[in-house]
Design an enzyme around this catalytic site. Structure first.
Site, short mmCIF file in Angstrom:
data_model
loop_
_atom_site.label_atom_id
_atom_site.label_comp_id
_atom_site.label_asym_id
_atom_site.label_seq_id
_atom_site.Cartn_x
_atom_site.Cartn_y
_atom_site.Cartn_z
N GLY A 242 111.33 -39.84 24.78
CA GLY A 242 110.16 -40.35 25.48
C GLY A 242 110.43 -41.69 26.12
N PHE A 243 111.07 -42.59 25.38
CA PHE A 243 111.37 -43.95 25.85
C PHE A 243 110.12 -44.68 26.33
CE2 PHE A 243 115.17 -41.32 27.14
CZ PHE A 243 115.94 -41.66 26.04
N GLY B 229 112.96 -37.99 18.51
CA GLY B 229 114.40 -37.84 18.67
C GLY B 229 115.17 -38.91 17.93
N ILE C 55 118.27 -51.27 7.27
CA ILE C 55 118.41 -50.03 8.04
C ILE C 55 118.31 -48.85 7.07
CG2 ILE C 55 119.85 -48.72 9.62
CD1 ILE C 55 118.73 -51.40 10.74
N ASN D 75 118.45 -45.52 7.70
CA ASN D 75 119.48 -44.50 7.93
C ASN D 75 120.50 -45.02 8.95
OD1 ASN D 75 121.06 -42.30 8.43
ND2 ASN D 75 119.39 -40.92 9.01
N GLN E 286 120.80 -44.47 17.62
CA GLN E 286 119.75 -45.04 18.46
C GLN E 286 120.25 -46.27 19.23
OE1 GLN E 286 116.15 -45.35 16.24
NE2 GLN E 286 114.93 -45.93 18.00
N GLY F 200 111.95 -52.32 13.06
CA GLY F 200 112.28 -51.28 14.05
C GLY F 200 113.53 -51.60 14.83
N GLU G 173 113.77 -50.65 20.43
CA GLU G 173 113.81 -51.45 21.66
C GLU G 173 114.95 -52.47 21.65
OE1 GLU G 173 110.52 -50.56 23.12
OE2 GLU G 173 109.91 -49.73 21.19
#
Lengths: 774, 339
Positions: free
Chosen positions: A236-237, A464, A628, A630, A637, A701, A704
């Protein structure tokens, strides 16, 4: 109950995606894979002017074509409502005007009708046959955004203007980034199915809950009448957060015809009417002392937005706290252009903002004759100077050091073109970036089952990035069971409300919700102990029992006998028990601590002036984003983010012809993106420093932050290699041809005596056909 | 896409008869389809709107054979991928193999054919999007590319009616290799030198080549390589792969006793047709290779450049491309693709 963060077997260990096998074997059903009996196909008709009025629409020929069931337009599609868009509701919607709402045309490709037929081909032919008459006006398309635009101040401290004037060393430059289109490989699609008054939308969305809310409001139905399903998303981004117009067209067409309707956008339509990162123009002014300290920082910017929609690309979001400086200000404005609605694209604000600020920092480093890493170290703040509060965690200094060491930065010689390898000129550049950390409100349930499996359910979705797997890890870890014993149910708005996949917030939002759901499930397991046949458990007081790694035991005897949850449930005749967890969001809270994640990006380019070839050969990216969960999916990513950053630096940009306002390169061949052959060697370092202010696992997160800084590092490396400072992305061959092969400025070619500008093409007097050799 | 009749043929005569049956139709009404990589794409965009599509994939035109004169004959239906990886072509005509491998993607090359590639149509945006006027698509409607986004378009051979670039890499190599195109029409066979196959736009940009209505390309032949010659293809573009040339050069060159005794140079990405640089060849022939001579050769062809508003950089880029290709050819090197 306390969360065990040590001795993990699943969390913090590289895990393959649990949804990997169904994806690589083609069993995963993406939105456009859903088909239903009696289903029709819808194809939208876009306006062929960018500004003006739709005068009339002739649908007769289209309606008479084979297989065509209807052509809907503003006059016959039925009421489509504006959605409320309060942040408090967390309704995210960037194109607020409902499709077909009126006859005003504000961008090329704006929907004016939708053709519905028995097959996709018939609907496509019918859409082509719809005739529209317009009163066209001149599109508003220039991208010299700062010129003549009044800016509004958003941040300031001290007196940046005065401090700049008194600075011995100054940088004052303008940086530009183009419109970028997300280009997720999976095209936007909606499959709408009505049964009675109830609507199910199989849709390509990054937030099933947000979509349910928006679409309920758009269609004028109640929330329980709307179900949204996104089991798998082909990325999606940010481009699939908003409920775009085509979702309404599909849902309304299906309702009107009482048959399921599938609508898949074309790539071109995705460029025109499903969002993009807006163009920006940013002025950065830096003032520094001879002691290499920033004394003034100003970051002012304008971004494009649609004629009737507001979207701010917060380019200066990190500027108030990234560096220490007593004097700082930023201001911004929107420039209305006749293009579709802008939306979030990976690292909105931070990504173009970092390009500008970090390019300026590199320019400053050259002026000060100081190493660019040292310049950043010298200006590292002790606290968030914009709010006067401490950082919850900030390890940018360590990130720069770790990256510099891995990259071999100490070998860098600063002179332009001074580094060579295998006949290639090398350029090395660095840039840093920041992105906010926090949580969305979330809920989740975990079921413990008698067969020893667990089920976790949450109305979030996996775009994803590995959300399926993270959930299996979180639950498997706490219950002491393997990940394949955990069933993960997500991607359905009927499930307990979960976070939107945006802002890099899903994992950090899920951690506390899942933890609390497991707390409640554990408590219920303790309660169930009174029913166990063994008096050792049934006679124990609940407060003497505890559940560790899914096993019920006595607190007083942690290494003593214990029953697995499966044994407890089997012995009490219970099939499953459920725990529910809720956690709050941080978006609207007034922070006591400044919560962010950070990155340091190091890039190497190779330069061959003899053929004007610039390639990115190596990137070391250091991510300071808490723990982190995973590292395998995480690395994946970040690698993807770097690839996207390379595209931003060298290739990407949606080009428009100002005469009609049409996107010219609205396909995957002409919109140039990074291919595998362009992908550099990418080295990802996670500092893995937990931030327990964000959640109990210290996870933040990474969606980004991996992209932010990449373009700046590459632009800085390009300068180091070529001596050409490119301040307008993407860095194209024409910019690099400004010097000859030995680095001197090129003489003007004869045809350059009357230059034309890119943003404002001049009326052209056609050239005669040259007398060519034969 | 307009609805069309689809016919499959197994014999060449059938194909010619079928196309002849529609001889009275307006141009573009009847199309042969081979790999379809250009035609289907353009049909979906409503740029090509044939009423009859004749599938020629079953015709026996898929062989690569040596010819008695030491050359090679490549059937019109030989796939670009097969051609690129053919050992004989790789060893004797490396420029052709390199040019093919520099174009498109493996998937496209597996479909695209030799004959189809010769007829590959321009990537000019204004040709491909029917909201714009285009003299190539609708004769007399005007050229939107002039004064528009023309960064990718031609600096050589353009007219006030059209500035579209020929997008093919293969055609550039074939031009330097002095290929011959073999045609079959109802009046029989004929052969055309590749340098004469393509039409510059002039006042009729919709007429792109010498093909007559209903005529079929059957093969391309290459003469025996010049003794002692090397050939290579150099392509400069925005990214490393899957992108059209901004400037490219195919060079065939023999150097003996410190002199250039044979040279053929063709340029891509800069011309409205694959651009044979005869004047550059003349400037090189008989000279000792040197940076100065290469620069002069580049000037000999680029003096004719007439850039548009956005593609002036192609003059300097083509200059570097020519110079580097010649330097590499003299040094006995070549370009590796896909690395």
């Amino acid at each position: 109950m306390a969360v065990d963060t040590g001795n993990n077997t699943l969390i913090g260990k590289p895990q393959s995606r649990i949804d990997g096998p169904v994806k690589v074997s083609g069993q995963a059903r993406y939105t456009s894979d859903y088909s239903f009996s009696g289903m029709l196909y819808a194809v939208p008709v876009g306006a062929t002017i960018a500004r003006g009025k739709l005068l009339s629409l002739d649908t007769k020929a289209a309606e008479a074509m084979p297989g065509v069931r209807a052509v809907f337009h503003g006059g016959n599609i039925g009421k489509l409502y504006r959605a409320s868009f309060l942040m408090a509701d967390l309704v995210l919607l960037d194109e607020k005007r409902p499709p077909l709402a009126d006859n005003d045309i504000n961008y090329f490709g704006q929907y004016i009708a939708v053709a519905v037929a028995e097959t996709f081909e018939q609907a496509t032919a019918a859409a082509d046959a719809v005739e529209a008459r317009y009163a066209a006006e001149r599109p508003v398309m220039n991208f010299d955004l700062l010129r003549g635009t009044e800016l509004k101040q958003s941040d300031h401290r001290g007196d940046a203007v005065k401090a700049l004037a008194g600075s011995p060393v100054k940088v004052d430059e303008v940086y530009s980034t183009p419109v970028q289109t997300h280009n997720a490989i999976e095209l936007h699609a909606t499959v709408a199915v009505w049964e009675g008054g109830n609507c199910t939308l199989y849709d390509t969305v990054q937030g099933v809950g947000n979509h349910q809310l928006v679409m309920t409001q758009r269609l004028g139905i109640e929330r329980e009448q709307m179900r949204v399903i996104t089991r798998y998303l082909g990325s999606g981004f940010g481009g699939k957060i908003s409920a775009w117009g085509h979702c309404c067209l599909a849902a309304a067409a299906a309702r009107n015809l009482d048959r399921p309707v599938k609508l898949v956008l074309s790539r071109r339509q995705a460029f025109e009417s499903a969002g993009h990162r807006p163009a920006t123009q940013q002025r950065v002014q830096l003032g520094a002392s001879a002691e290499v300290k920033l004394v003034s920082l100003q970051h002012d910017y304008v971004n494009t937005t649609a004629m009737v929609e507001d979207f701010t690309e917060y380019c200066a979001e990190a500027s108030p706290f990234l560096y220490s400086t007593a004097n700082m200000s930023s201001s911004s404005a929107l420039a209305r252009r006749t293009i579709g609605a802008a939306t979030s694209m990976r690292g909105p604000g931070a990504v173009p903002g970092s390009f500008a600020l970090e390019s300026a920092m590199d320019e400053l480093a050259y002026q000060l004759r100081v190493d660019p890493v040292a310049l950043r170290h010298r200006n590292e703040p002790a606290l968030d100077e914009s709010m006067g509060i401490p950082f919850s965690s900030r390890h940018l200094t360590e990130a720069l050091n770790a990256g510099a060491e891995r990259f071999g930065w100490s070998q860098r010689t600063p002179e332009v073109g001074s580094m060579k390898r295998d006949g290639l000129t090398l350029g090395w550049g660095v840039a840093v970036a920041a992105w906010g950390a926090g949580r969305f409100a979330s809920s989740a349930t975990v079921d413990l089952r008698a067969d020893g499996t667990a089920r976790v359910s949450c109305g979030t979705q996996d775009i994803g990035t590995g959300t399926y797997t993270v959930l299996a890890q979180l639950v498997g870890e706490r219950l002491g069971i393997a990940m394949d014993r955990v069933e993960v149910a997500i991607g359905d708005s009927n499930l307990p409300a979960g976070p939107l996949s945006g802002g890099s917030l899903v994992t950090s939002s899920l951690v506390p919700a899942i933890s609390r759901a497991l707390d409640e499930a554990s408590q219920r397991l303790v309660t169930a102990a009174s029913l166990l046949p063994d008096s050792r458990w049934s006679k124990a007081r609940p407060e003497d029992l505890e559940v560790v790694k899914g096993r019920l035991g006595l607190k007083a005897n942690p290494s003593g006998p214990a029953l697995s949850f499966s044994e407890v449930l089997q012995q009490t005749g219970v099939r499953s028990l459920t725990g529910t967890g809720l956690s709050d969001g941080t978006i609207l809270e007034k922070p006591k601590l400044s919560k962010h994640c950070f990155s340091a990006q190091f890039a190497e380019v190779t330069w061959q002036p003899e053929i004007a070839r610039l390639r990115v050969s190596r990137v070391v990216t250091v991510i300071d984003s808490g723990r982190i969960i995973n590292p395998k999916a995480g690395r994946n990513q970040i690698v993807g983010a770097v690839v996207m950053g390379v595209g931003m630096a060298l290739f990407e940009g949606t080009e428009y012809d100002p005469r009609k306002g049409v996107a010219l390169n609205s396909n995957l061949a002409d919109y140039v993106m990074t291919t595998h052959a362009d992908t550099p060697d990418i080295d990802v370092i996670f500092l893995d420093c937990p931030d327990f202010e964000v959640n109990e696992l210290g996870a933040k997160g990474i969606g980004e932050i991996g992209m932010a800084g990449v373009a700046g590092a590459i632009a800085n490396a390009a300068y180091h290699a070529t001596g050409i400072r490119v301040r307008e992305l993407p860095i194209r061959i024409e910019a690099l041809l400004k010097r000859n092969q030995t680095g001197r400025e090129l003489k003007k070619e004869p045809w350059q005596t009357h230059p034309t500008t890119k943003t404002k093409p001049q009326p052209h007097r056609a050239n005669d056909s040259p007398d060519a050799p034969s | 896409m307009r609805a069309f009749t689809f016919k499959q043929v197994a014999r060449q005569e059938e194909a010619l008869l079928l196309s002849d049956a529609h001889a009275g139709a307006s141009p573009g009404e009847v199309r042969f389809i081979a790999g379809g990589t250009t035609l289907v794409d353009l049909m979906k965009l409503n740029v090509e709107r044939p009423s009859v599509v004749i599938d020629i994939n079953r015709l026996p035109l898929d062989k690569i054979e040596t010819t008695p004169d030491g050359g090679v004959r490549i059937g019109a239906l030989v796939r670009n991928g097969d051609c690129a990886h053919h050992p004989l072509l790789q060893s004797r005509y490396p420029a052709l193999s390199q040019a093919l491998l520099s174009g498109a993607s493996a998937q496209l090359r597996n479909m695209a054919t030799t004959g189809g590639n010769l007829l590959q149509r321009t990537r000019c945006t204004y040709f491909r999007d029917t909201v714009w006027t285009c003299n190539k698509r609708v004769p007399g409607s005007g050229c939107s590319a002039i004064g528009g986004a023309n960064r990718m378009l031609a600096i050589l051979g353009a007219s006030e009616h059209c500035i579209a670039t020929n997008p093919s890499d293969m055609n550039v190599a074939l031009t330097a290799l002095e290929a011959t195109v073999h045609l079959q029409g109802k009046e029989g066979e004929r052969s055309v030198a590749i340098d004469e196959f393509f039409h510059r736009p002039g006042t009729t940009p919709h007429i792109e080549n010498v093909l007559r209505p209903g005529e079929l390309i059957t093969a391309v032949s290459l003469p025996a390589p010049a003794p002692g010659s090397r050939s290579l293809y150099l392509k400069l573009r925005d990214r490393a792969t899957y992108e059209f040339a901004l400037a490219s050069a195919a060079v065939v060159l023999t150097a003996a006793s410190g002199r250039i005794t044979h040279v053929r140079l063709a340029l891509g990405g800069v011309g409205t047709v694959p651009w044979r640089a005869h004047e550059a060849e003349a400037a090189l022939l008989g000279k000792g290779p040197s940076p100065e001579i290469f620069r002069r050769a580049a000037e000999a062809v680029l003096q004719h450049a007439r850039p548009q508003s956005e593609n002036g950089f192609k003059v300097e880029l083509a200059r570097r491309c020519i110079t580097h290709a010649l330097t590499t050819a003299v040094a006995g090197g070549g370009e590796q693709y896909g690395s």
